[in-house]
Write a protein that holds these residues in place. Structure first.
Motif, PDB file in Angstrom:
ATOM      1  N   GLY A  16       0.841  -1.192   0.000  1.00 47.42           N
ATOM      2  CA  GLY A  16       0.000   0.000   0.000  1.00 47.42           C
ATOM      3  C   GLY A  16       0.878   1.244   0.000  1.00 47.42           C
ATOM      4  O   GLY A  16       1.798   1.372  -0.812  1.00 47.42           O
ATOM      5  N   PRO A  17       0.642   2.171   0.944  1.00 50.13           N
ATOM      6  CA  PRO A  17       1.442   3.402   0.977  1.00 50.13           C
ATOM      7  C   PRO A  17       2.809   3.225   1.635  1.00 50.13           C
ATOM      8  O   PRO A  17       3.638   4.130   1.596  1.00 50.13           O
ATOM      9  CB  PRO A  17       0.566   4.345   1.819  1.00 50.13           C
ATOM     10  N   VAL A  18       3.042   2.052   2.240  1.00 49.29           N
ATOM     11  CA  VAL A  18       4.287   1.822   2.987  1.00 49.29           C
ATOM     12  C   VAL A  18       5.340   1.194   2.078  1.00 49.29           C
ATOM     13  O   VAL A  18       5.098   0.152   1.452  1.00 49.29           O
ATOM     14  CB  VAL A  18       4.042   0.910   4.210  1.00 49.29           C
ATOM     15  N   THR A  19       6.513   1.811   2.006  1.00 48.99           N
ATOM     16  CA  THR A  19       7.632   1.253   1.238  1.00 48.99           C
ATOM     17  C   THR A  19       8.498   0.433   2.183  1.00 48.99           C
ATOM     18  O   THR A  19       9.156   0.977   3.078  1.00 48.99           O
ATOM     19  CB  THR A  19       8.475   2.368   0.590  1.00 48.99           C
ATOM     20  N   ALA A  20       8.490  -0.891   1.999  1.00 50.07           N
ATOM     21  CA  ALA A  20       9.256  -1.781   2.875  1.00 50.07           C
ATOM     22  C   ALA A  20      10.702  -1.911   2.407  1.00 50.07           C
ATOM     23  O   ALA A  20      11.617  -2.057   3.233  1.00 50.07           O
ATOM     24  CB  ALA A  20       8.599  -3.155   2.923  1.00 50.07           C
ATOM     25  N   GLY A  43      13.350  -4.565   6.932  1.00 49.29           N
ATOM     26  CA  GLY A  43      13.081  -5.130   5.605  1.00 49.29           C
ATOM     27  C   GLY A  43      13.847  -6.408   5.307  1.00 49.29           C
ATOM     28  O   GLY A  43      13.790  -6.912   4.174  1.00 49.29           O
ATOM     29  N   LYS A  44      14.529  -6.976   6.287  1.00 48.59           N
ATOM     30  CA  LYS A  44      15.359  -8.171   6.050  1.00 48.59           C
ATOM     31  C   LYS A  44      14.516  -9.362   5.600  1.00 48.59           C
ATOM     32  O   LYS A  44      14.800  -9.985   4.569  1.00 48.59           O
ATOM     33  CB  LYS A  44      16.129  -8.543   7.335  1.00 48.59           C
ATOM     34  N   SER A  45      13.481  -9.686   6.381  1.00 47.37           N
ATOM     35  CA  SER A  45      12.630 -10.833   6.040  1.00 47.37           C
ATOM     36  C   SER A  45      11.862 -10.576   4.748  1.00 47.37           C
ATOM     37  O   SER A  45      11.667 -11.498   3.942  1.00 47.37           O
ATOM     38  CB  SER A  45      11.659 -11.136   7.186  1.00 47.37           C
ATOM     39  N   THR A  46      11.446  -9.334   4.531  1.00 43.61           N
ATOM     40  CA  THR A  46      10.737  -8.990   3.288  1.00 43.61           C
ATOM     41  C   THR A  46      11.622  -9.266   2.083  1.00 43.61           C
ATOM     42  O   THR A  46      11.174  -9.824   1.071  1.00 43.61           O
ATOM     43  CB  THR A  46      10.324  -7.503   3.308  1.00 43.61           C
ATOM     44  N   VAL A  50      10.947 -11.973  -0.948  1.00 43.83           N
ATOM     45  CA  VAL A  50      11.011 -11.659  -2.385  1.00 43.83           C
ATOM     46  C   VAL A  50      11.880 -12.693  -3.091  1.00 43.83           C
ATOM     47  O   VAL A  50      11.504 -13.245  -4.137  1.00 43.83           O
ATOM     48  CB  VAL A  50      11.568 -10.240  -2.607  1.00 43.83           C
ATOM     49  N   LEU A  51      13.044 -12.973  -2.516  1.00 41.80           N
ATOM     50  CA  LEU A  51      13.980 -13.918  -3.131  1.00 41.80           C
ATOM     51  C   LEU A  51      13.384 -15.318  -3.261  1.00 41.80           C
ATOM     52  O   LEU A  51      13.565 -15.987  -4.284  1.00 41.80           O
ATOM     53  CB  LEU A  51      15.272 -13.973  -2.304  1.00 41.80           C
ATOM     54  N   SER A  52      12.666 -15.767  -2.231  1.00 44.48           N
ATOM     55  CA  SER A  52      12.183 -17.152  -2.212  1.00 44.48           C
ATOM     56  C   SER A  52      10.860 -17.353  -2.934  1.00 44.48           C
ATOM     57  O   SER A  52      10.368 -18.485  -3.008  1.00 44.48           O
ATOM     58  CB  SER A  52      12.054 -17.638  -0.763  1.00 44.48           C
ATOM     59  N   GLY A  53      10.268 -16.276  -3.456  1.00 42.61           N
ATOM     60  CA  GLY A  53       9.024 -16.434  -4.218  1.00 42.61           C
ATOM     61  C   GLY A  53       7.769 -16.324  -3.384  1.00 42.61           C
ATOM     62  O   GLY A  53       6.659 -16.488  -3.903  1.00 42.61           O
ATOM     63  N   ILE A  54       7.920 -16.064  -2.079  1.00 45.35           N
ATOM     64  CA  ILE A  54       6.738 -15.854  -1.237  1.00 45.35           C
ATOM     65  C   ILE A  54       6.009 -14.608  -1.722  1.00 45.35           C
ATOM     66  O   ILE A  54       4.775 -14.575  -1.796  1.00 45.35           O
ATOM     67  CB  ILE A  54       7.143 -15.750   0.243  1.00 45.35           C
ATOM     68  N   TYR A  55       6.773 -13.555  -2.033  1.00 47.63           N
ATOM     69  CA  TYR A  55       6.226 -12.400  -2.757  1.00 47.63           C
ATOM     70  C   TYR A  55       6.583 -12.593  -4.231  1.00 47.63           C
ATOM     71  O   TYR A  55       7.746 -12.508  -4.615  1.00 47.63           O
ATOM     72  CB  TYR A  55       6.805 -11.091  -2.225  1.00 47.63           C
ATOM     73  N   GLN A  56       5.594 -12.913  -5.030  1.00 44.74           N
ATOM     74  CA  GLN A  56       5.848 -13.363  -6.395  1.00 44.74           C
ATOM     75  C   GLN A  56       6.302 -12.235  -7.315  1.00 44.74           C
ATOM     76  O   GLN A  56       6.101 -11.054  -7.029  1.00 44.74           O
ATOM     77  CB  GLN A  56       4.603 -14.045  -6.966  1.00 44.74           C
ATOM     78  N   TYR A  57       6.927 -12.661  -8.388  1.00 45.31           N
ATOM     79  CA  TYR A  57       7.383 -11.716  -9.414  1.00 45.31           C
ATOM     80  C   TYR A  57       6.202 -10.887  -9.906  1.00 45.31           C
ATOM     81  O   TYR A  57       5.118 -11.397 -10.175  1.00 45.31           O
ATOM     82  CB  TYR A  57       8.010 -12.479 -10.588  1.00 45.31           C
ATOM     83  N   GLY A  58       6.422  -9.588 -10.014  1.00 47.06           N
ATOM     84  CA  GLY A  58       5.363  -8.690 -10.426  1.00 47.06           C
ATOM     85  C   GLY A  58       4.807  -7.880  -9.270  1.00 47.06           C
ATOM     86  O   GLY A  58       4.184  -6.839  -9.486  1.00 47.06           O
ATOM     87  N   THR A  59       5.034  -8.350  -8.029  1.00 44.28           N
ATOM     88  CA  THR A  59       4.563  -7.598  -6.858  1.00 44.28           C
ATOM     89  C   THR A  59       5.667  -6.693  -6.316  1.00 44.28           C
ATOM     90  O   THR A  59       5.467  -6.013  -5.313  1.00 44.28           O
ATOM     91  CB  THR A  59       4.095  -8.550  -5.732  1.00 44.28           C
ATOM     92  N   TYR A  60       6.826  -6.707  -6.947  1.00 41.66           N
ATOM     93  CA  TYR A  60       7.954  -5.863  -6.552  1.00 41.66           C
ATOM     94  C   TYR A  60       8.658  -5.368  -7.812  1.00 41.66           C
ATOM     95  O   TYR A  60       8.467  -5.917  -8.905  1.00 41.66           O
ATOM     96  CB  TYR A  60       8.939  -6.644  -5.659  1.00 41.66           C
ATOM     97  N   ASP A  61       9.464  -4.329  -7.664  1.00 44.48           N
ATOM     98  CA  ASP A  61      10.292  -3.828  -8.760  1.00 44.48           C
ATOM     99  C   ASP A  61      11.719  -4.314  -8.565  1.00 44.48           C
ATOM    100  O   ASP A  61      12.158  -4.591  -7.450  1.00 44.48           O
ATOM    101  CB  ASP A  61      10.273  -2.291  -8.788  1.00 44.48           C
ATOM    102  N   ASN A 409       0.732  -8.416  10.402  1.00 48.91           N
ATOM    103  CA  ASN A 409       1.498  -7.773   9.331  1.00 48.91           C
ATOM    104  C   ASN A 409       2.811  -7.177   9.821  1.00 48.91           C
ATOM    105  O   ASN A 409       3.638  -6.757   9.012  1.00 48.91           O
ATOM    106  CB  ASN A 409       0.664  -6.653   8.688  1.00 48.91           C
ATOM    107  N   LEU A 410       3.005  -7.109  11.138  1.00 49.21           N
ATOM    108  CA  LEU A 410       4.186  -6.454  11.696  1.00 49.21           C
ATOM    109  C   LEU A 410       5.370  -7.408  11.758  1.00 49.21           C
ATOM    110  O   LEU A 410       5.215  -8.629  11.770  1.00 49.21           O
ATOM    111  CB  LEU A 410       3.890  -5.940  13.110  1.00 49.21           C
ATOM    112  N   SER A 411       6.564  -6.827  11.846  1.00 48.35           N
ATOM    113  CA  SER A 411       7.765  -7.633  12.076  1.00 48.35           C
ATOM    114  C   SER A 411       7.718  -8.199  13.487  1.00 48.35           C
ATOM    115  O   SER A 411       6.966  -7.727  14.348  1.00 48.35           O
ATOM    116  CB  SER A 411       9.017  -6.770  11.913  1.00 48.35           C
ATOM    117  N   GLY A 412       8.564  -9.203  13.746  1.00 45.43           N
ATOM    118  CA  GLY A 412       8.582  -9.852  15.059  1.00 45.43           C
ATOM    119  C   GLY A 412       8.837  -8.880  16.195  1.00 45.43           C
ATOM    120  O   GLY A 412       8.194  -8.946  17.251  1.00 45.43           O
ATOM    121  N   GLY A 413       9.780  -7.973  15.988  1.00 47.36           N
ATOM    122  CA  GLY A 413      10.121  -7.016  17.037  1.00 47.36           C
ATOM    123  C   GLY A 413       8.989  -6.062  17.341  1.00 47.36           C
ATOM    124  O   GLY A 413       8.731  -5.724  18.497  1.00 47.36           O
TER     125      GLY A 413
END
Length: 510
Positions: A16-20, A43-46, A50-61, A409-413
């Motif tokens: 959404g409006p948040v840049t991770a 943004g480490k886990s994010t 991205v790398l592992s395909g959990i966030y699929q190609y096309g949902t990131y630049d 939706n939050l990080s662990g910390g």
């Protein structure tokens, strides 16, 4: 010269409006162990999702170049086919299945119509031997500890012919011995099999021990990459890069103003809730004074969590007996509500399982421990709920889009900050903290330490259970040592050392 196995170029990911993540670049050389460090929410886990395909190609630049090829992963299966395997902090194992079944779940041996069980158990035994886990493959996952479960996950990855192993906070739930064993295994796999690893960790001493390079991410961007071959991994340098400032003292100073005994537990015994005749707490005695931080140290399995939960409204155990005194008066705490009503709060070590409702908002979680504060006429005042949640968000420095965002939706910390804020909202006089800084970064730890100090400066009391001995030594006024369900030692923090604590534990077991 080793070749580049992975290159992530200009990765940008928005929710959404948040840049991770914003224009993140990461380069990993084949055969190295590369650490990712940064504050919670950096943004480490994010990036790894991205790398592992959990966030699929096309949902990131941006683009991922792996082994010389541009990758457009649509699912985690796509990345696993290329030998990229991710192990999350919350292990993806099925407790009631055997080790072997878990290792080949989704990667079954045999044909499409029939599993070859002989091959499954034979291959799992071979992989367990490689990771140094000497357990029968028929053993159920629920019957082995977390440290061994981590090794099962790595063996499972080896069964998928892993080339790049990603580990997200792999030692967060392990004691020092188990953690070192896991790190030594990564070094062994690197040396003997040339395996490449990316490890996310907040434990800087472990990162310094195992990593060849460290990339620090802050607020979704790469700050720096350090190379052990060219420079030393100084913890202060890493911390400075992570938080944008130096932390000269990990534990904020406090001048103790300790009063009279306000909370006392006498002859407390608790039986295991399932197995008859097994005591998890055996005739435990301890007390806490006003304005005091009491640390409870011990190895995992010592009974510290069981003690805390049984005190907090009989949340754990069977045949609970003993006495509890609050300000000199004997009290009964048969339910969680009765404990809260007496001004006692318990911050669980299991924030996702027992501490928070991940599908609910930050606001609802924050106020859930004491609803009467926002429902004066038996109807929830949502404006008041929002107001209190905003106050706790500011107090805890929680990073989120709004207090209406789901906690999941939050990080662990940041989840941990919401959990502690929830119990501070209940305004306790006795706060029991069970592993309060597990899996969070040094900056967030410092903030939690400051909150602990603020509580005791107000004359309230804190009981802190921690497996990190420097934390117990740095924050406590007095320390109890627990082993095998018993209190085996007590000492002033000013007189305590890690060696003295371990000596008490070892000697008590003889």
């Amino acid at each position: 010269m080793a070749s580049t196995l992975l290159e992530m170029k200009n990765i940008t990911k928005r929710f959404g409006p948040v840049t991770a993540l914003e224009n993140v670049n990461l380069q990993v050389t084949e055969g190295e162990i590369h650490a990712l460090c940064g504050e919670n929410g950096a943004g480490k886990s994010t990036l790894m999702n991205v790398l592992s395909g959990i966030y699929q190609y096309g949902t990131y630049d941006g683009e991922i170049v792996y082994d010389g090829n541009i990758c457009k992963f649509q699912t985690i299966k796509d990345s696993e086919k290329e030998g990229i395997v991710i192990i999350h902090q919350e292990l993806a194992l099925v407790p009631l299945l055997s080790i072997a079944e878990n290792m080949f779940l989704g990667n079954e041996r045999g044909t499409t119509s029939k599993i070859d069980w002989d091959e499954t158990f034979k291959k799992s035994a071979e992989l367990l031997d490689i990771v140094g886990l000497h357990e029968n493959p028929h053993t159920l996952i629920k019957d082995i500890g977390v440290g061994k479960q981590q090794l099962v996950e790595i063996a499972k990855a080896l069964g998928k012919k892993v080339r790049l192993l990603i580990l997200d906070e792999p030692t967060a739930s392990l004691n020092d011995t188990e953690a070192r064993k896991l790190l030594d295994l990564l070094l062994k796999l690197k040396k003997e099999q040339g395996m490449t690893s990316i490890i996310i960790s907040h434990k800087l001493n472990e990162v310094s021990y195992v990593a060849d390079k460290i990339t620090v991410i802050r607020d979704g961007t790469v700050v720096t990459t350090l190379d052990k071959a060219k420079e030393s991994f100084d913890e202060n340098t890493i911390i400075s890069a992570m938080v944008g400032r130096s932390i000269t003292d990990r534990f904020p100073k406090r001048t103790p103003h300790i009063g009279d005994v306000c909370f006392e537990v006498k002859n407390w015994s608790v039986d295991h809730p399932v197995f008859d005749g097994i005591k998890v707490c055996d005739n435990v005695n301890f007390n806490v004074r006003k304005g005091e931080v009491v640390g409870i140290s011990g190895l995992m399995g010592a009974g510290r969590t069981e003690l805390a939960m049984s005190i907090f409204g009989h949340s754990y155990g069977a045949n609970i007996r003993g006495e509890i005194y609050l300000n000199g008066k004997k009290i009964e705490l048969p339910t969680v509500k009765s404990a809260i009503d007496h001004g006692i709060a318990y911050v669980t070590e299991d924030r996702k399982g027992n501490g928070l409702i991940l599908t609910e908002s930050i606001a609802k979680n924050t106020t859930s421990a004491k609803l009467e504060k926002i429902a004066p006429k038996f109807s929830i005042d949502f404006d008041l709920e929002n107001k209190y949640a905003e106050e706790k968000k500011a107090e805890m420095h929680t990073k989120c889009a709004s207090v209406q965002e789901n906690v999941g939706n939050l990080s662990g910390g940041n989840q941990q900050k919401v959990l502690i804020g929830k119990w501070l909202f209940a305004e306790p006089d006795i706060l029991i903290l069970d592993e309060p800084t597990r899996g969070i970064d040094v900056g967030a730890k410092y903030e939690i330490y400051c909150i602990i100090n603020q509580m005791v400066e107000q004359g309230k009391s804190v009981i802190m259970i921690s497996s990190e001995m420097p934390e117990v030594l740095g924050m406590s006024d007095r320390i109890y040592i627990m082993n095998e369900g018993r209190m085996v030692g007590e000492m002033k923090a000013s007189e305590a050392t890690q060696e003295k604590i371990m000596a008490q534990i070892i000697n008590s077991g003889k």
